[in-house]
Design an enzyme around this catalytic site. Structure first.
Site, PDB file in Angstrom:
ATOM      1  N   LYS A  10       0.821  -1.212   0.000  1.00 35.86           N
ATOM      2  CA  LYS A  10       0.000   0.000   0.000  1.00 35.86           C
ATOM      3  C   LYS A  10       0.860   1.269   0.000  1.00 35.86           C
ATOM      4  CE  LYS A  10      -3.927  -2.248   2.304  1.00 35.86           C
ATOM      5  NZ  LYS A  10      -5.026  -2.034   3.292  1.00 35.86           N
ATOM      6  N   TYR A  50     -12.366  -2.712  -3.846  1.00 34.08           N
ATOM      7  CA  TYR A  50     -12.879  -2.888  -2.486  1.00 34.08           C
ATOM      8  C   TYR A  50     -14.408  -2.851  -2.436  1.00 34.08           C
ATOM      9  CZ  TYR A  50      -8.281  -2.608  -0.182  1.00 34.08           C
ATOM     10  OH  TYR A  50      -7.006  -2.855   0.267  1.00 34.08           O
ATOM     11  N   PHE A  58     -15.777   2.645   6.990  1.00 35.74           N
ATOM     12  CA  PHE A  58     -14.410   3.047   6.683  1.00 35.74           C
ATOM     13  C   PHE A  58     -14.124   3.115   5.189  1.00 35.74           C
ATOM     14  CE2 PHE A  58     -14.380  -1.585   7.556  1.00 35.74           C
ATOM     15  CZ  PHE A  58     -13.859  -2.071   6.367  1.00 35.74           C
ATOM     16  N   ARG A  86      -1.136 -14.422   4.485  1.00 36.19           N
ATOM     17  CA  ARG A  86      -1.862 -13.805   5.608  1.00 36.19           C
ATOM     18  C   ARG A  86      -1.072 -13.944   6.909  1.00 36.19           C
ATOM     19  NH1 ARG A  86      -6.596 -11.856   4.300  1.00 36.19           N
ATOM     20  NH2 ARG A  86      -7.506 -11.893   6.373  1.00 36.19           N
ATOM     21  N   THR A  92      -5.014  -7.422  10.576  1.00 36.59           N
ATOM     22  CA  THR A  92      -5.359  -6.194   9.846  1.00 36.59           C
ATOM     23  C   THR A  92      -4.940  -4.952  10.629  1.00 36.59           C
ATOM     24  OG1 THR A  92      -7.258  -7.351   8.904  1.00 36.59           O
ATOM     25  CG2 THR A  92      -7.278  -4.949   8.756  1.00 36.59           C
ATOM     26  N   ARG A 103       2.908  -6.291   9.077  1.00 36.01           N
ATOM     27  CA  ARG A 103       2.160  -5.155   9.636  1.00 36.01           C
ATOM     28  C   ARG A 103       2.731  -4.704  10.978  1.00 36.01           C
ATOM     29  NH1 ARG A 103      -3.414  -7.714   7.435  1.00 36.01           N
ATOM     30  NH2 ARG A 103      -3.726  -6.402   5.600  1.00 36.01           N
ATOM     31  N   ASN A 113      -1.996   0.213   6.699  1.00 33.78           N
ATOM     32  CA  ASN A 113      -1.534  -1.068   7.260  1.00 33.78           C
ATOM     33  C   ASN A 113      -0.617  -1.853   6.321  1.00 33.78           C
ATOM     34  OD1 ASN A 113      -3.527  -1.956   5.525  1.00 33.78           O
ATOM     35  ND2 ASN A 113      -4.469  -3.368   6.972  1.00 33.78           N
ATOM     36  N   HIS A 116      -2.082  -5.513   1.599  1.00 38.86           N
ATOM     37  CA  HIS A 116      -3.347  -6.246   1.465  1.00 38.86           C
ATOM     38  C   HIS A 116      -3.026  -7.626   0.925  1.00 38.86           C
ATOM     39  CE1 HIS A 116      -7.417  -7.368   0.199  1.00 38.86           C
ATOM     40  NE2 HIS A 116      -6.836  -7.833  -0.891  1.00 38.86           N
ATOM     41  N   GLU A 127      -9.438 -11.079  -7.434  1.00 32.59           N
ATOM     42  CA  GLU A 127      -8.492  -9.971  -7.237  1.00 32.59           C
ATOM     43  C   GLU A 127      -7.328 -10.042  -8.218  1.00 32.59           C
ATOM     44  OE1 GLU A 127      -9.376  -9.292  -2.476  1.00 32.59           O
ATOM     45  OE2 GLU A 127      -7.358  -9.812  -3.115  1.00 32.59           O
TER      46      GLU A 127
END
Ligand code: CMP
Length: 140
Positions: A10, A50, A58, A86, A92, A103, A113, A116, A127
């Protein structure tokens, strides 16, 4: 099973100049980068990506953040790639992320964060297709 998952580094992590450090963690865990591209998302692209979160409070902040600078999108391939990614990312919310996760080490907040990652096989397929046509994924 050998799986593929979509990763996004990100804008916060791109600004921190840690793309390489994050990719090294993927490779160190045995995942292979089979597609990759840096891109500046438009508002429409971020909203589309998203869309499942469109009704969440949010959503606006999430989209604003995701278009605040370039992102680095990649496809990771390997044994159990979805869960492995993950685990590497951590929770998250970086405050809840285990020590040594991406993270915990690089993220500042639940919005900023750092990364993704797809959460399941079905979402991974959707995705990946969102960013990479099949012919631009170089499976090993
Ligand atoms: P990501 O895995 O990219 O999926 C949606 C993002 O929304 C998530 O990471 C967070 O950065 C952001 N977000 C902000 N607030 C929340 C929240 N309360 N729950 C889940 N995701 C949130």
């Amino acid at each position: 099973a050998i799986e593929r998952t979509l990763s996004i580094i990100k804008p916060d992590a791109v600004k921190k100049n840690v793309i390489g450090q994050i990719l090294s963690r993927f490779e160190g865990a045995g995942l292979q980068i089979v597609a990759a591209r840096m891109t500046q998302l438009s508002r429409a692209e971020a909203e589309g990506f998203y869309a499942v979160h469109a009704a969440r409070p949010f959503f606006k902040d999430l989209v604003d953040f995701m278009i605040s600078g370039p992102v680095f999108v990649s496809v990771l391939e390997g044994e159990g790639a979805i869960l492995k990614n993950r685990d590497l990312m951590g929770a998250t919310d970086p405050k809840k992320a285990d020590k040594g996760t991406i993270r915990a080490d690089f993220a500042d907040s639940i919005d900023a964060n750092a990364v993704h990652g797809s959460d399941a096989a079905e979402t991974a397929a959707v995705e990946i297709a969102y960013y990479f046509p099949a012919l631009n994924v170089y499976s090993r």
